[in-house]
Motif scaffolding. Sequence first.
Motif, PDB file in Angstrom:
ATOM      1  N   THR A  40       0.969  -1.218   0.033  1.00 56.91           N
ATOM      2  CA  THR A  40       0.061   0.030   0.081  1.00 56.91           C
ATOM      3  C   THR A  40       0.898   1.087   0.199  1.00 56.91           C
ATOM      4  O   THR A  40       2.200   1.239   0.137  1.00 56.91           O
ATOM      5  N   MET A  48      -7.929   4.632   4.093  1.00 57.35           N
ATOM      6  CA  MET A  48      -8.782   3.257   4.809  1.00 57.35           C
ATOM      7  C   MET A  48      -8.909   3.488   6.172  1.00 57.35           C
ATOM      8  O   MET A  48     -10.031   3.070   6.892  1.00 57.35           O
ATOM      9  N   LEU A 100      -7.550  -3.345  -5.840  1.00 61.83           N
ATOM     10  CA  LEU A 100      -8.142  -2.310  -4.863  1.00 61.83           C
ATOM     11  C   LEU A 100      -9.698  -2.043  -5.424  1.00 61.83           C
ATOM     12  O   LEU A 100     -10.387  -1.438  -4.997  1.00 61.83           O
ATOM     13  N   VAL A 103     -12.226  -3.938  -3.868  1.00 62.34           N
ATOM     14  CA  VAL A 103     -12.563  -3.373  -2.621  1.00 62.34           C
ATOM     15  C   VAL A 103     -13.212  -2.013  -2.566  1.00 62.34           C
ATOM     16  O   VAL A 103     -14.319  -1.922  -1.954  1.00 62.34           O
ATOM     17  N   TYR A 137     -10.466  -5.105   2.721  1.00 62.93           N
ATOM     18  CA  TYR A 137      -9.186  -4.501   2.326  1.00 62.93           C
ATOM     19  C   TYR A 137      -7.954  -5.001   3.330  1.00 62.93           C
ATOM     20  O   TYR A 137      -7.009  -5.354   3.011  1.00 62.93           O
TER      21      TYR A 137
END
Length: 153
Positions: A40, A48, A100, A103, A137
Amino acid sequence: MIAACAPAAFAATPASGAHAHEQAAGSPALRLDHGRKWATDAPLRQGMARIRGLVAPQLAAAHGGRLEPADYAALATKIDAEVAAIVKDCRLPPEADGVLHVVLGELLAGTGTLAGRTAGATPVDGLVQVVAAVNTYGRYFEHPGWKPLAEAH
């Protein structure tokens, strides 16, 4: 090669057309990076973490039936803003970006339901979707200190 987390159109219209980029890229699916969580960047982790921070304190009130439709809608608006910031600021390699997208799509589906935009579903259903997406996530992305949200409702 570094790819943006999503195209500008994704940020501008989070509830509609969210999957246009990923469909063009071959419909990514949830998967790990050769058995490891995806790396990330700071904007993704911060966004997040803020989303988790918005949702966590609402769970007890939701479980107790103390949230009104307007409370759910306000939560949806705040989460949508965080998703837009993630889309704008985070940069991941293309494969991680594709995961991603899945998500973020789950998050946006949940916020749509939270806000009352999903026929036949309740805002509580949306909260369940959002919690599941937040936890997804954490299962697929490396985020030191990440703690999943309680999913029982």
